[in-house]
Design a protein around this motif. Sequence first.
Motif, short mmCIF file in Angstrom:
data_model
loop_
_atom_site.label_atom_id
_atom_site.label_comp_id
_atom_site.label_asym_id
_atom_site.label_seq_id
_atom_site.Cartn_x
_atom_site.Cartn_y
_atom_site.Cartn_z
N PRO A 9 -17.54 -40.50 -21.75
CA PRO A 9 -17.16 -40.35 -20.34
C PRO A 9 -17.27 -41.69 -19.61
CG PRO A 9 -18.80 -38.72 -20.99
CD PRO A 9 -18.73 -39.73 -22.08
N GLU A 10 -16.25 -42.03 -18.86
CA GLU A 10 -16.25 -43.21 -17.99
C GLU A 10 -16.17 -42.70 -16.56
OE1 GLU A 10 -16.70 -46.17 -19.16
OE2 GLU A 10 -16.26 -45.93 -21.29
N ASP A 11 -16.23 -43.61 -15.59
CA ASP A 11 -16.19 -43.19 -14.18
C ASP A 11 -14.90 -42.47 -13.82
OD1 ASP A 11 -18.71 -44.16 -13.67
OD2 ASP A 11 -18.00 -46.10 -12.93
N GLU A 12 -13.75 -43.03 -14.25
CA GLU A 12 -12.46 -42.50 -13.81
C GLU A 12 -11.70 -41.72 -14.88
OE1 GLU A 12 -10.16 -45.07 -11.01
OE2 GLU A 12 -11.49 -46.61 -11.86
N TYR A 13 -12.22 -41.68 -16.08
CA TYR A 13 -11.52 -41.03 -17.19
C TYR A 13 -12.50 -40.75 -18.32
CZ TYR A 13 -11.62 -45.71 -19.25
OH TYR A 13 -12.03 -46.92 -19.75
N ILE A 14 -12.00 -40.07 -19.32
CA ILE A 14 -12.76 -39.86 -20.56
C ILE A 14 -12.04 -40.61 -21.67
CG2 ILE A 14 -13.47 -38.17 -22.29
CD1 ILE A 14 -13.62 -36.11 -20.11
N ALA A 30 -6.51 -27.34 -32.74
CA ALA A 30 -7.96 -27.50 -32.59
C ALA A 30 -8.28 -28.83 -31.90
CB ALA A 30 -8.65 -27.43 -33.95
N TRP A 31 -7.60 -29.90 -32.30
CA TRP A 31 -7.80 -31.20 -31.66
C TRP A 31 -7.48 -31.12 -30.18
CZ3 TRP A 31 -4.61 -34.32 -28.86
CH2 TRP A 31 -5.09 -35.60 -28.58
N SER A 32 -6.36 -30.51 -29.85
CA SER A 32 -5.91 -30.42 -28.46
C SER A 32 -6.86 -29.58 -27.62
CB SER A 32 -4.50 -29.83 -28.41
OG SER A 32 -3.60 -30.65 -29.13
N VAL A 33 -7.26 -28.44 -28.14
CA VAL A 33 -8.18 -27.56 -27.40
C VAL A 33 -9.51 -28.27 -27.17
CG1 VAL A 33 -9.53 -25.41 -27.56
CG2 VAL A 33 -7.07 -25.41 -28.07
N SER A 34 -10.00 -28.97 -28.18
CA SER A 34 -11.25 -29.71 -28.05
C SER A 34 -11.13 -30.80 -26.98
CB SER A 34 -11.62 -30.33 -29.40
OG SER A 34 -12.73 -31.17 -29.28
N THR A 35 -10.00 -31.48 -26.95
CA THR A 35 -9.77 -32.52 -25.96
C THR A 35 -9.75 -31.95 -24.55
OG1 THR A 35 -8.54 -33.82 -27.59
CG2 THR A 35 -8.18 -34.37 -25.29
N GLN A 40 -12.58 -30.68 -19.23
CA GLN A 40 -13.15 -29.68 -18.33
C GLN A 40 -14.67 -29.81 -18.23
OE1 GLN A 40 -11.35 -26.24 -20.23
NE2 GLN A 40 -9.97 -25.98 -18.48
N ASP A 41 -15.33 -30.03 -19.36
CA ASP A 41 -16.79 -30.15 -19.36
C ASP A 41 -17.27 -31.34 -18.53
OD1 ASP A 41 -16.93 -27.93 -20.99
OD2 ASP A 41 -17.45 -29.06 -22.82
N HIS A 42 -16.46 -32.40 -18.47
CA HIS A 42 -16.84 -33.61 -17.73
C HIS A 42 -16.15 -33.70 -16.37
CE1 HIS A 42 -18.07 -34.71 -21.85
NE2 HIS A 42 -19.04 -35.34 -21.21
N ALA A 43 -15.42 -32.65 -16.00
CA ALA A 43 -14.73 -32.60 -14.70
C ALA A 43 -13.81 -33.80 -14.49
CB ALA A 43 -15.74 -32.47 -13.56
N HIS A 44 -13.06 -34.14 -15.53
CA HIS A 44 -12.07 -35.22 -15.45
C HIS A 44 -10.69 -34.65 -15.74
CE1 HIS A 44 -14.28 -38.94 -14.89
NE2 HIS A 44 -15.17 -38.58 -15.79
N THR A 45 -9.67 -35.30 -15.20
CA THR A 45 -8.29 -34.92 -15.52
C THR A 45 -7.57 -36.04 -16.26
OG1 THR A 45 -7.53 -35.70 -13.36
CG2 THR A 45 -8.08 -33.35 -13.57
N ARG A 46 -8.18 -37.21 -16.37
CA ARG A 46 -7.54 -38.34 -17.05
C ARG A 46 -8.22 -38.58 -18.38
NH1 ARG A 46 -6.87 -42.50 -11.97
NH2 ARG A 46 -5.53 -41.12 -10.76
N LEU A 47 -7.37 -38.63 -19.43
CA LEU A 47 -7.89 -38.83 -20.78
C LEU A 47 -7.21 -40.03 -21.44
CD1 LEU A 47 -7.42 -35.40 -20.47
CD2 LEU A 47 -9.10 -35.69 -22.26
N LEU A 48 -8.02 -40.99 -21.84
CA LEU A 48 -7.54 -42.11 -22.64
C LEU A 48 -7.90 -41.77 -24.08
CD1 LEU A 48 -6.37 -44.96 -22.93
CD2 LEU A 48 -8.69 -45.85 -22.52
N VAL A 49 -6.87 -41.62 -24.91
CA VAL A 49 -7.07 -41.15 -26.28
C VAL A 49 -6.73 -42.28 -27.24
CG1 VAL A 49 -6.46 -39.40 -27.98
CG2 VAL A 49 -6.48 -38.81 -25.54
N ASP A 50 -7.74 -42.77 -27.95
CA ASP A 50 -7.56 -43.85 -28.91
C ASP A 50 -7.44 -43.24 -30.31
OD1 ASP A 50 -7.58 -46.06 -30.55
OD2 ASP A 50 -9.47 -46.87 -29.79
N ASN A 51 -6.21 -43.04 -30.74
CA ASN A 51 -5.95 -42.44 -32.05
C ASN A 51 -5.41 -43.47 -33.05
OD1 ASN A 51 -6.81 -39.91 -31.38
ND2 ASN A 51 -4.80 -39.07 -31.02
N ARG A 52 -5.82 -44.71 -32.90
CA ARG A 52 -5.30 -45.75 -33.81
C ARG A 52 -5.73 -45.53 -35.24
NH1 ARG A 52 -7.11 -50.94 -30.58
NH2 ARG A 52 -8.85 -49.52 -30.25
N THR A 53 -6.82 -44.79 -35.45
CA THR A 53 -7.27 -44.51 -36.82
C THR A 53 -7.17 -43.02 -37.15
OG1 THR A 53 -9.59 -44.35 -36.14
CG2 THR A 53 -8.80 -46.52 -36.88
#
Length: 123
Positions: A9-14, A30-35, A40-53
């Motif tokens: 968790p970051e200030d403005e995003y996860i 499962a990946w999407s639901v978990s994301t 929701q658990d962190h009360a954020h709406t912005r997600l930065l997803v690093d899927n390079r690996t």
Amino acid sequence: MPFTQTVTPEDEYILITGDGSILSAEELLAWSVSTVREAQDHAHTRLLVDNRTLTVELTPHEVMVASDQLFEMEIQAKGLRFAVVSCEKTRDMSRFIETTFTNRSASYKRFDSLEDALNWLLA
């Protein structure tokens, strides 16, 4: 190898960092639901997803099946914004996922760099 996720968790995003492989519609779901749950658990709406690996090796049909199930859960109504940096090996599949999710009204965009993704996410 199954996939894993690390959540920061970051200030403005996860920041969600994925690793491994997604090899079925069920795993993509499962990946999407978990994301979504992490947002929701962190009360954020912005997600930065690093899927390079994280490789996504699915057929177009499997992507459609997973996305249909996701949108039956109305994830687009949650106001989430996804900025996804995809694995170079599966770039074409990542583009297909982006198109599929966007066509279902999700705010989902893929990028080649974390910097570009973060700039879009916070704009």
